[in-house]
Scaffold this motif. Structure first.
Motif, PDB file in Angstrom:
ATOM      1  N   ALA A   1     -11.965   5.516  -4.429  1.00 56.64           N
ATOM      2  CA  ALA A   1     -12.925   4.546  -4.016  1.00 56.64           C
ATOM      3  C   ALA A   1     -14.155   4.348  -3.176  1.00 56.64           C
ATOM      4  CB  ALA A   1     -11.631   3.054  -4.236  1.00 56.64           C
ATOM      5  N   GLY A   2     -13.150   5.344  -2.150  1.00 57.55           N
ATOM      6  CA  GLY A   2     -13.834   5.584  -1.232  1.00 57.55           C
ATOM      7  C   GLY A   2     -13.959   4.734  -0.060  1.00 57.55           C
ATOM      8  N   VAL A   3     -13.279   3.910   0.393  1.00 56.70           N
ATOM      9  CA  VAL A   3     -12.537   2.979   0.794  1.00 56.70           C
ATOM     10  C   VAL A   3     -13.174   3.378   2.867  1.00 56.70           C
ATOM     11  CG1 VAL A   3     -11.497   0.550   1.748  1.00 56.70           C
ATOM     12  CG2 VAL A   3     -11.618   1.558  -0.382  1.00 56.70           C
ATOM     13  N   ARG A   4     -13.903   2.535   3.393  1.00 56.02           N
ATOM     14  CA  ARG A   4     -13.893   2.830   4.460  1.00 56.02           C
ATOM     15  C   ARG A   4     -12.661   1.847   5.412  1.00 56.02           C
ATOM     16  NH1 ARG A   4     -18.971   3.216   7.033  1.00 56.02           N
ATOM     17  NH2 ARG A   4     -19.354   1.332   5.575  1.00 56.02           N
ATOM     18  N   TYR A   5     -12.251   2.167   6.536  1.00 56.47           N
ATOM     19  CA  TYR A   5     -12.228   1.056   7.048  1.00 56.47           C
ATOM     20  C   TYR A   5     -12.235   1.445   8.390  1.00 56.47           C
ATOM     21  CZ  TYR A   5      -7.534   0.882   4.695  1.00 56.47           C
ATOM     22  OH  TYR A   5      -6.708   0.496   3.475  1.00 56.47           O
TER      23      TYR A   5
ATOM     24  N   LEU B   1       0.601  -1.183  -0.193  1.00 50.44           N
ATOM     25  CA  LEU B   1       0.095   0.142   0.207  1.00 50.44           C
ATOM     26  C   LEU B   1       0.978   1.234  -0.606  1.00 50.44           C
ATOM     27  CD1 LEU B   1      -2.834  -1.200   2.768  1.00 50.44           C
ATOM     28  CD2 LEU B   1      -3.120  -1.084   0.271  1.00 50.44           C
ATOM     29  N   ASP B   2       1.811   0.854   0.336  1.00 48.30           N
ATOM     30  CA  ASP B   2       2.785   2.575   0.661  1.00 48.30           C
ATOM     31  C   ASP B   2       3.333   2.295  -0.544  1.00 48.30           C
ATOM     32  OD1 ASP B   2       1.305   3.564   3.434  1.00 48.30           O
ATOM     33  OD2 ASP B   2       2.362   1.944   3.857  1.00 48.30           O
ATOM     34  N   VAL B   3       4.299   1.449  -0.413  1.00 54.72           N
ATOM     35  CA  VAL B   3       5.469   1.158  -1.247  1.00 54.72           C
ATOM     36  C   VAL B   3       5.300   1.424  -2.912  1.00 54.72           C
ATOM     37  CG1 VAL B   3       6.934  -0.552  -2.661  1.00 54.72           C
ATOM     38  CG2 VAL B   3       6.942  -0.766   0.248  1.00 54.72           C
ATOM     39  N   ASN B   4       3.920   0.940  -2.964  1.00 53.10           N
ATOM     40  CA  ASN B   4       3.139   1.186  -4.644  1.00 53.10           C
ATOM     41  C   ASN B   4       2.224   2.810  -4.373  1.00 53.10           C
ATOM     42  OD1 ASN B   4       4.661  -1.035  -5.687  1.00 53.10           O
ATOM     43  ND2 ASN B   4       2.892  -2.388  -5.210  1.00 53.10           N
ATOM     44  N   ASN B   5       2.830   3.401  -3.368  1.00 49.24           N
ATOM     45  CA  ASN B   5       1.719   4.555  -2.962  1.00 49.24           C
ATOM     46  C   ASN B   5      -0.193   4.104  -3.325  1.00 49.24           C
ATOM     47  OD1 ASN B   5       1.223   7.448  -2.599  1.00 49.24           O
ATOM     48  ND2 ASN B   5       1.020   8.245  -4.777  1.00 49.24           N
ATOM     49  N   MET B   6      -0.831   2.843  -2.850  1.00 51.37           N
ATOM     50  CA  MET B   6      -1.831   2.842  -3.385  1.00 51.37           C
ATOM     51  C   MET B   6      -3.257   3.536  -2.961  1.00 51.37           C
ATOM     52  SD  MET B   6      -1.253  -1.315  -4.135  1.00 51.37           S
ATOM     53  CE  MET B   6      -2.481  -1.545  -4.065  1.00 51.37           C
ATOM     54  N   ARG B   7      -2.323   4.272  -1.388  1.00 42.95           N
ATOM     55  CA  ARG B   7      -3.855   4.816  -0.640  1.00 42.95           C
ATOM     56  C   ARG B   7      -4.046   5.700  -1.297  1.00 42.95           C
ATOM     57  NH1 ARG B   7      -2.773   2.313   4.458  1.00 42.95           N
ATOM     58  NH2 ARG B   7      -1.024   1.479   4.984  1.00 42.95           N
ATOM     59  N   PRO B   8      -4.072   6.734  -2.115  1.00 45.00           N
ATOM     60  CA  PRO B   8      -4.908   7.983  -3.391  1.00 45.00           C
ATOM     61  C   PRO B   8      -6.293   7.021  -3.486  1.00 45.00           C
ATOM     62  CG  PRO B   8      -2.190   8.318  -2.478  1.00 45.00           C
ATOM     63  CD  PRO B   8      -2.348   6.732  -2.509  1.00 45.00           C
ATOM     64  N   LEU B   9      -5.178   5.539  -4.516  1.00 41.12           N
ATOM     65  CA  LEU B   9      -6.593   4.635  -4.875  1.00 41.12           C
ATOM     66  C   LEU B   9      -7.735   4.334  -4.175  1.00 41.12           C
ATOM     67  CD1 LEU B   9      -3.944   2.626  -7.620  1.00 41.12           C
ATOM     68  CD2 LEU B   9      -5.896   4.784  -7.531  1.00 41.12           C
ATOM     69  N   LEU B  10      -7.326   3.749  -2.829  1.00 38.51           N
ATOM     70  CA  LEU B  10      -8.285   3.752  -2.057  1.00 38.51           C
ATOM     71  C   LEU B  10      -8.793   4.870  -1.633  1.00 38.51           C
ATOM     72  CD1 LEU B  10      -6.276   1.007   0.147  1.00 38.51           C
ATOM     73  CD2 LEU B  10      -7.145   0.248  -2.025  1.00 38.51           C
ATOM     74  N   GLU B  11      -8.414   5.698  -1.272  1.00 34.67           N
ATOM     75  CA  GLU B  11      -9.327   7.039  -1.377  1.00 34.67           C
ATOM     76  C   GLU B  11     -10.463   7.138  -2.006  1.00 34.67           C
ATOM     77  OE1 GLU B  11      -8.934  11.772   0.246  1.00 34.67           O
ATOM     78  OE2 GLU B  11      -6.927  10.226   0.901  1.00 34.67           O
TER      79      GLU B  11
END
Length: 235
Positions: free
Chosen positions: A219-223, A207-217
């Motif tokens: 997409a509206g992913v909720r924790y 998630l961090d190495v590939n800078n994927m967190r903006p993609l999750l955001e």
């Protein structure tokens, strides 16, 4: 139309081919824009082997391997024989005797969208093969195809002199005129992956190495905490 044998086609630069041999099929496939990978039904008949060479292309009639024998004369040091039947056929087109004559000429391997046989002997003699099938059923003689013309094999076009790279993951073709650029792209990708591997070893995650967190955001992913999830679901 009469069968044709094209002699002395241009081949990819040997130094570039040799350098590409240092990279895996997956790396080269990704480096050239996810192009050139032969269909997954073309599988290695040995393990732990990687070859890179220049294509000598062959078309064969269904159930007839005469043209492979014709193609041997056009093969030289550093080549890979690439064979496709003109209609689907899984018969055993290739065995230890043809492998022997090719190995003597410095051919590095065979890629064939059909069957091979004498697999144990091929492995013992160290002649690597990637094929669609294994079949003990032998072929006849007398119906000829072409040598060193562009062919369609396993969903890709291969021209004589293109680079063929094959390993446990399958087979990828690199167009002759693009080989140097693909080599540079493969080197860059390998360097990038080395840096990512170091971060993984240090405990980071994709998630961090590939800078994927903006993609999750995006997409509206909720924790959601488990207890809150239970309440939301009425559990």
């Amino acid at each position: 139309m009469s069968p044709i044998v094209v002699t002395n086609p241009p081949r990819a630069d040997r130094e570039v081919v040799g350098a590409l041999a240092g990279y895996g099929v997956a790396t080269v496939h990704e480096a050239q824009g996810r192009r050139g990978l032969l269909g997954s039904h073309i599988r290695p008949r040995q393990r732990g082997v990687r070859v890179a060479g220049t294509a000598v292309t062959v078309t064969v009639a269904p159930g007839d391997n005469t043209t492979i024998g014709v193609a041997v004369e056009q093969c030289g040091e550093g080549d890979v024989l690439v064979v496709v039947p003109t209609a689907p056929c899984d018969m055993g087109y290739f065995g230890d005797l043809l492998a022997t004559t090719l190995k003597v000429r410095g051919v590095r391997g065979l890629v064939i969208e059909a069957g091979v046989r004498d697999v144990a002997d091929l492995n013992e003699m160290g002649f690597p093969v990637w094929s669609k099938a294994v079949s003990a059923e032998g072929c006849g003689k007398g119906n000829l195809g072409d040598v060193n013309v562009p062919i369609g094999i396993a969903g890709r076009i291969v021209h004589p002199g293109d680079v063929i790279l094959a390993d446990d993951d399958g087979v990828v073709v690199v167009p002759r005129l693009e080989a140097a650029d693909v080599l540079a792209a493969s080197q860059a990708r390998e360097e990038k992956e080395a840096k990512a591997r170091a971060r993984y070893l240090a405990g980071e995650i994709a998630l961090d190495v590939n800078n994927m967190r903006p993609l999750l955001e995006q997409a509206g992913v909720r924790y959601v905490d488990y207890e809150d999830y239970r309440k939301e679901q009425g559990l």
